[in-house]
Scaffold this active site. Structure first.
Site, PDB file in Angstrom:
ATOM      1  N   GLY A  10       0.816  -1.206   0.000  1.00  0.00           N
ATOM      2  CA  GLY A  10       0.000   0.000   0.000  1.00  0.00           C
ATOM      3  C   GLY A  10       0.856   1.266   0.000  1.00  0.00           C
ATOM      4  N   SER A  34      -6.115  -6.029  -1.900  1.00  0.00           N
ATOM      5  CA  SER A  34      -7.463  -5.470  -1.998  1.00  0.00           C
ATOM      6  C   SER A  34      -7.430  -3.988  -2.343  1.00  0.00           C
ATOM      7  N   SER A 125      -4.206   6.468  13.880  1.00  0.00           N
ATOM      8  CA  SER A 125      -4.524   7.705  13.169  1.00  0.00           C
ATOM      9  C   SER A 125      -4.927   8.784  14.150  1.00  0.00           C
ATOM     10  N   TYR A 150     -14.502   3.674  10.456  1.00  0.00           N
ATOM     11  CA  TYR A 150     -13.068   3.500  10.239  1.00  0.00           C
ATOM     12  C   TYR A 150     -12.290   3.927  11.486  1.00  0.00           C
ATOM     13  N   LYS A 154      -9.816   1.931  14.591  1.00  0.00           N
ATOM     14  CA  LYS A 154      -8.482   2.320  15.085  1.00  0.00           C
ATOM     15  C   LYS A 154      -8.488   2.376  16.620  1.00  0.00           C
ATOM     16  N   ASN A 199     -11.040  11.216  -2.243  1.00  0.00           N
ATOM     17  CA  ASN A 199     -11.675  11.934  -1.134  1.00  0.00           C
ATOM     18  C   ASN A 199     -10.687  12.894  -0.498  1.00  0.00           C
ATOM     19  N   ASN A 200      -9.444  12.515  -0.486  1.00  0.00           N
ATOM     20  CA  ASN A 200      -8.424  13.320   0.191  1.00  0.00           C
ATOM     21  C   ASN A 200      -7.886  14.393  -0.751  1.00  0.00           C
ATOM     22  N   ARG A 232      -4.672  21.496   8.410  1.00  0.00           N
ATOM     23  CA  ARG A 232      -4.274  20.118   8.726  1.00  0.00           C
ATOM     24  C   ARG A 232      -2.756  20.035   8.841  1.00  0.00           C
ATOM     25  N   PRO A 294     -19.455  17.800   5.707  1.00  0.00           N
ATOM     26  CA  PRO A 294     -19.896  17.341   7.023  1.00  0.00           C
ATOM     27  C   PRO A 294     -18.816  16.498   7.703  1.00  0.00           C
ATOM     28  N   ASP A 296     -16.009  17.563   8.959  1.00  0.00           N
ATOM     29  CA  ASP A 296     -14.685  18.196   8.980  1.00  0.00           C
ATOM     30  C   ASP A 296     -14.558  19.155  10.157  1.00  0.00           C
TER      31      ASP A 296
HETATM   32  P1  NAD Z   1      -3.424   1.472   1.620  1.00  0.00           P
HETATM   33  O1  NAD Z   1      -4.828   1.065   1.360  1.00  0.00           O
HETATM   34  O2  NAD Z   1      -2.644   2.079   0.499  1.00  0.00           O
HETATM   35  O3  NAD Z   1      -2.596   0.212   2.186  1.00  0.00           O
HETATM   36  C1  NAD Z   1      -3.190  -0.796   2.950  1.00  0.00           C
HETATM   37  C2  NAD Z   1      -2.795  -2.128   2.342  1.00  0.00           C
HETATM   38  O4  NAD Z   1      -3.358  -3.187   3.124  1.00  0.00           O
HETATM   39  C3  NAD Z   1      -3.310  -2.316   0.908  1.00  0.00           C
HETATM   40  O5  NAD Z   1      -2.227  -2.688   0.074  1.00  0.00           O
HETATM   41  C4  NAD Z   1      -4.341  -3.446   1.020  1.00  0.00           C
HETATM   42  O6  NAD Z   1      -4.372  -4.254  -0.133  1.00  0.00           O
HETATM   43  C5  NAD Z   1      -3.863  -4.185   2.255  1.00  0.00           C
HETATM   44  N1  NAD Z   1      -4.905  -4.895   3.022  1.00  0.00           N
HETATM   45  C6  NAD Z   1      -6.104  -4.436   3.454  1.00  0.00           C
HETATM   46  N2  NAD Z   1      -6.750  -5.384   4.152  1.00  0.00           N
HETATM   47  C7  NAD Z   1      -5.937  -6.476   4.175  1.00  0.00           C
HETATM   48  C8  NAD Z   1      -6.031  -7.772   4.744  1.00  0.00           C
HETATM   49  N3  NAD Z   1      -7.114  -8.156   5.415  1.00  0.00           N
HETATM   50  N4  NAD Z   1      -4.997  -8.631   4.579  1.00  0.00           N
HETATM   51  C9  NAD Z   1      -3.900  -8.275   3.874  1.00  0.00           C
HETATM   52  N5  NAD Z   1      -3.752  -7.057   3.313  1.00  0.00           N
HETATM   53  C10 NAD Z   1      -4.757  -6.165   3.461  1.00  0.00           C
HETATM   54  O7  NAD Z   1      -3.437   2.440   2.884  1.00  0.00           O
HETATM   55  P2  NAD Z   1      -2.283   3.355   3.465  1.00  0.00           P
HETATM   56  O8  NAD Z   1      -2.643   4.767   3.189  1.00  0.00           O
HETATM   57  O9  NAD Z   1      -0.959   2.843   3.061  1.00  0.00           O
HETATM   58  O10 NAD Z   1      -2.519   3.118   5.014  1.00  0.00           O
HETATM   59  C11 NAD Z   1      -1.817   2.120   5.739  1.00  0.00           C
HETATM   60  C12 NAD Z   1      -2.349   2.066   7.156  1.00  0.00           C
HETATM   61  O11 NAD Z   1      -2.217   3.342   7.763  1.00  0.00           O
HETATM   62  C13 NAD Z   1      -3.828   1.700   7.262  1.00  0.00           C
HETATM   63  O12 NAD Z   1      -4.026   0.904   8.400  1.00  0.00           O
HETATM   64  C14 NAD Z   1      -4.494   3.039   7.440  1.00  0.00           C
HETATM   65  O13 NAD Z   1      -5.724   2.940   8.112  1.00  0.00           O
HETATM   66  C15 NAD Z   1      -3.468   3.769   8.280  1.00  0.00           C
HETATM   67  N6  NAD Z   1      -3.584   5.221   8.167  1.00  0.00           N
HETATM   68  C16 NAD Z   1      -3.559   5.797   6.927  1.00  0.00           C
HETATM   69  C17 NAD Z   1      -3.700   7.170   6.788  1.00  0.00           C
HETATM   70  C18 NAD Z   1      -3.696   7.804   5.426  1.00  0.00           C
HETATM   71  O14 NAD Z   1      -4.095   8.937   5.299  1.00  0.00           O
HETATM   72  N7  NAD Z   1      -3.250   7.156   4.365  1.00  0.00           N
HETATM   73  C19 NAD Z   1      -3.863   7.966   7.934  1.00  0.00           C
HETATM   74  C20 NAD Z   1      -3.866   7.356   9.178  1.00  0.00           C
HETATM   75  C21 NAD Z   1      -3.719   5.968   9.285  1.00  0.00           C
HETATM   76  C1  UD1 Z   2      -9.317  12.423   6.362  1.00  0.00           C
HETATM   77  C2  UD1 Z   2     -10.022  11.560   7.367  1.00  0.00           C
HETATM   78  C3  UD1 Z   2      -9.024  11.034   8.385  1.00  0.00           C
HETATM   79  C4  UD1 Z   2      -7.892  10.323   7.688  1.00  0.00           C
HETATM   80  C5  UD1 Z   2      -7.250  11.285   6.684  1.00  0.00           C
HETATM   81  C6  UD1 Z   2      -6.185  10.602   5.891  1.00  0.00           C
HETATM   82  C7  UD1 Z   2     -12.283  12.531   7.473  1.00  0.00           C
HETATM   83  C8  UD1 Z   2     -13.287  13.245   8.321  1.00  0.00           C
HETATM   84  N1  UD1 Z   2     -11.063  12.332   8.025  1.00  0.00           N
HETATM   85  O1  UD1 Z   2      -8.789  13.547   7.041  1.00  0.00           O
HETATM   86  O2  UD1 Z   2      -9.662  10.141   9.256  1.00  0.00           O
HETATM   87  O3  UD1 Z   2      -6.921   9.898   8.622  1.00  0.00           O
HETATM   88  O4  UD1 Z   2      -8.251  11.726   5.762  1.00  0.00           O
HETATM   89  O5  UD1 Z   2      -5.389  11.529   5.212  1.00  0.00           O
HETATM   90  O6  UD1 Z   2     -12.561  12.162   6.348  1.00  0.00           O
HETATM   91  N2  UD1 Z   2     -10.603  19.291   1.326  1.00  0.00           N
HETATM   92  C9  UD1 Z   2     -11.064  20.131   0.327  1.00  0.00           C
HETATM   93  N3  UD1 Z   2     -11.388  19.591  -0.879  1.00  0.00           N
HETATM   94  C10 UD1 Z   2     -11.277  18.246  -1.148  1.00  0.00           C
HETATM   95  C11 UD1 Z   2     -10.789  17.402  -0.121  1.00  0.00           C
HETATM   96  C12 UD1 Z   2     -10.492  17.960   1.099  1.00  0.00           C
HETATM   97  O7  UD1 Z   2     -11.177  21.336   0.530  1.00  0.00           O
HETATM   98  O8  UD1 Z   2     -11.603  17.817  -2.276  1.00  0.00           O
HETATM   99  C13 UD1 Z   2     -10.180  19.882   2.614  1.00  0.00           C
HETATM  100  C14 UD1 Z   2     -10.894  19.321   3.838  1.00  0.00           C
HETATM  101  O9  UD1 Z   2     -12.035  20.055   4.140  1.00  0.00           O
HETATM  102  C15 UD1 Z   2      -9.809  19.436   4.898  1.00  0.00           C
HETATM  103  C16 UD1 Z   2      -8.506  19.253   4.116  1.00  0.00           C
HETATM  104  O10 UD1 Z   2      -8.819  19.549   2.765  1.00  0.00           O
HETATM  105  O11 UD1 Z   2      -9.802  20.740   5.451  1.00  0.00           O
HETATM  106  C17 UD1 Z   2      -7.934  17.837   4.210  1.00  0.00           C
HETATM  107  O12 UD1 Z   2      -8.923  16.893   3.837  1.00  0.00           O
HETATM  108  P1  UD1 Z   2      -8.576  15.338   3.607  1.00  0.00           P
HETATM  109  O13 UD1 Z   2      -7.386  15.211   2.744  1.00  0.00           O
HETATM  110  O14 UD1 Z   2      -9.811  14.650   3.163  1.00  0.00           O
HETATM  111  O15 UD1 Z   2      -8.134  14.831   5.054  1.00  0.00           O
HETATM  112  P2  UD1 Z   2      -8.919  14.967   6.447  1.00  0.00           P
HETATM  113  O16 UD1 Z   2     -10.340  15.253   6.230  1.00  0.00           O
HETATM  114  O17 UD1 Z   2      -8.135  15.856   7.333  1.00  0.00           O
END
Ligand code: NAD
Ligand code: UD1
Length: 336
Positions: A10, A34, A125, A150, A154, A199-200, A232, A294, A296
């Site tokens: 991932g 996945s 997270s 989600y 955690k 979404n991000n 953020r 909603p 945020d």
């Molecule tokens: P990602 O989806 O890119 O990576 C997760 C990986 O886990 C994927 O490759 C997926 O195929 C694998 N996976 C999922 N379920 C599995 C299972 N049951 N068995 C084996 N493999 C499985 O996500 P990421 O952004 O790299 O995040 C990694 C971890 O960090 C996650 O636990 C996520 O919740 C946590 N996290 C991510 C963020 C973020 O913004 N990316 C923020 C806070 C925490």
């Molecule tokens: C979201 C998740 C958080 C997760 C994180 C991973 C929610 C409520 N929280 O955080 O649990 O750990 O992602 O990175 O979803 N924004 C825009 N336009 C967009 C997208 C986002 O203006 O198209 C703004 C948001 O309002 C926010 C900032 O950008 O102020 C960051 O958003 P995002 O990247 O989605 O992360 P979080 O919402 O902080």
């Protein structure tokens, strides 16, 4: 150390595999693909010059996962990234989220016990803090209710691991609470490639810059922040990956349960992020102002002092570096 990396193909896992190699460790990857592609393995090899052992196994599958432990023999630690992570999707498919995230963790802990593995780092997270009463967030701030399933997974997994450590004082647990991971490997070969419309914000901006999406929607400009947009703590994935290597070192000192925020300690607004992206890439990002999204909050950023004091880790890269690297990944490797 020989390190089991669940979810290692991932976004964060693959970059952490690079950091593990850089620091002389030996990663072993388990991923069910996945939310990742097998090509990531080739790209890890291109970047690091080494091809990790890989098992396509679901961590919820006890028998399948057990074979990995049997085959690999002694492993020193596990970094548990595997999990489903889309906040919005988790509100629509809560049972799938609880099942996958909890079961994979429970099976892992059971196998650790059976095979005498004592060290685990868990990807938590900042979402565990729920709606912050104040920022910056410190590790001792209350963990209560998240705003979505989600986030609840955690919180629950953190508790499960802490209880397991209470019952077995030889178990070492490091909970890493990530803030907003962005950026990509500087090679452009590894990064975040979400399915569908992101979404991000970072993948969204990168896709606008690359012409895949037309306009960024800024969710609210009426927050009580300096420029009205959400603030953020954006952390470069390369820095985040290094944080895991630092945490491994800590685990080797038998600390029991330890918890760290991994963030920069600095808040960045949406407008500041857009400006940083434009500066880093020279590309203008067209945007419109939409209503607030909603769920945020206005501001969310870390106090990252504890990780510096106890792990000697701090973020070195800035948002411009992350914007440049995200864009490079978007234009070279991400799905077109
Ligand atoms: P990602 O989806 O890119 O990576 C997760 C990986 O886990 C994927 O490759 C997926 O195929 C694998 N996976 C999922 N379920 C599995 C299972 N049951 N068995 C084996 N493999 C499985 O996500 P990421 O952004 O790299 O995040 C990694 C971890 O960090 C996650 O636990 C996520 O919740 C946590 N996290 C991510 C963020 C973020 O913004 N990316 C923020 C806070 C925490
Ligand atoms: C979201 C998740 C958080 C997760 C994180 C991973 C929610 C409520 N929280 O955080 O649990 O750990 O992602 O990175 O979803 N924004 C825009 N336009 C967009 C997208 C986002 O203006 O198209 C703004 C948001 O309002 C926010 C900032 O950008 O102020 C960051 O958003 P995002 O990247 O989605 O992360 P979080 O919402 O902080």
């Amino acid at each position: 150390m020989k390190v089991l990396v669940t979810g290692g193909l991932g976004f964060i896992g693959s970059e952490t595999v690079i950091a593990l190699y850089k620091n002389g460790h030996e990663p072993v990857i388990v991923d069910n693909l996945s939310n990742s592609k097998i090509e990531v393995l080739d790209n890890i090899e291109k970047v690091s010059g080494k091809r990790p052992t890989f098992y396509k196994v679901d961590c919820c599958d006890y028998e399948g996962f057990k074979k990995v432990f049997e085959k690999e023999g002694k492993m020193d630690a596990v970094i548990h990234f595997a999990g489903l992570k889309a906040v919005g999707e988790s509100t629509k498919k809560p049972v799938e989220y609880y099942t996958n995230n909890l079961l994979s963790s429970l099976v892992l802990v059971r196998l650790m016990k059976e095979f005498g593995m004592k060290n685990i780092i868990f990807s938590s997270s900042a979402t565990v803090y729920g709606v912050p009463e104040r920022v910056p967030l410190v590790e001792t701030d209350p963990v209560g209710h998240a705003t979505n399933p989600y986030g609840e997974t955690k919180i629950m997994i953190e508790r499960i691991l802490q209880d397991a450590a209470k019952a077995d004082s030889s178990l070492n647990v490091c909970l890493l609470r990530y803030f907003n991971p962005i950026g990509a490997d500087p090679s452009g070969l590894l990064g975040e490639d979400p399915n569908g419309i992101p979404n991000n914000i970072m993948p969204y901006i990168s896709q606008v810059a690359a012409g895949k999406l037309k306009t960024l929607h800024v969710f609210g400009n009426d927050y009580p922040t300096p420029d009205g947009t959400g603030v953020r703590d954006y952390i470069h994935v390369v820095d985040l990956a290094e944080g895991h290597v630092a945490a491994l070192k800590k685990l080797a000192t038998n600390p029991g349960v330890v918890i760290y925020n991994l963030g920069t300690g600095k808040g960045t607004s949406v407008f500041e992020l857009i400006a940083a992206f434009e500066k880093a890439t020279g590309i203008k990002i067209p945007y419109v102002i939409d209503p607030r999204r909603p769920g945020d909050v206005a501001e969310n950023y870390a106090n990252a002092d504890k990780a510096f004091e106890e792990l000697g880790w701090k973020a070195k890269l800035n948002v411009e570096d992350a914007c440049r690297d995200s864009y490079r990944f978007q234009t070279t490797t991400a799905s077109k």
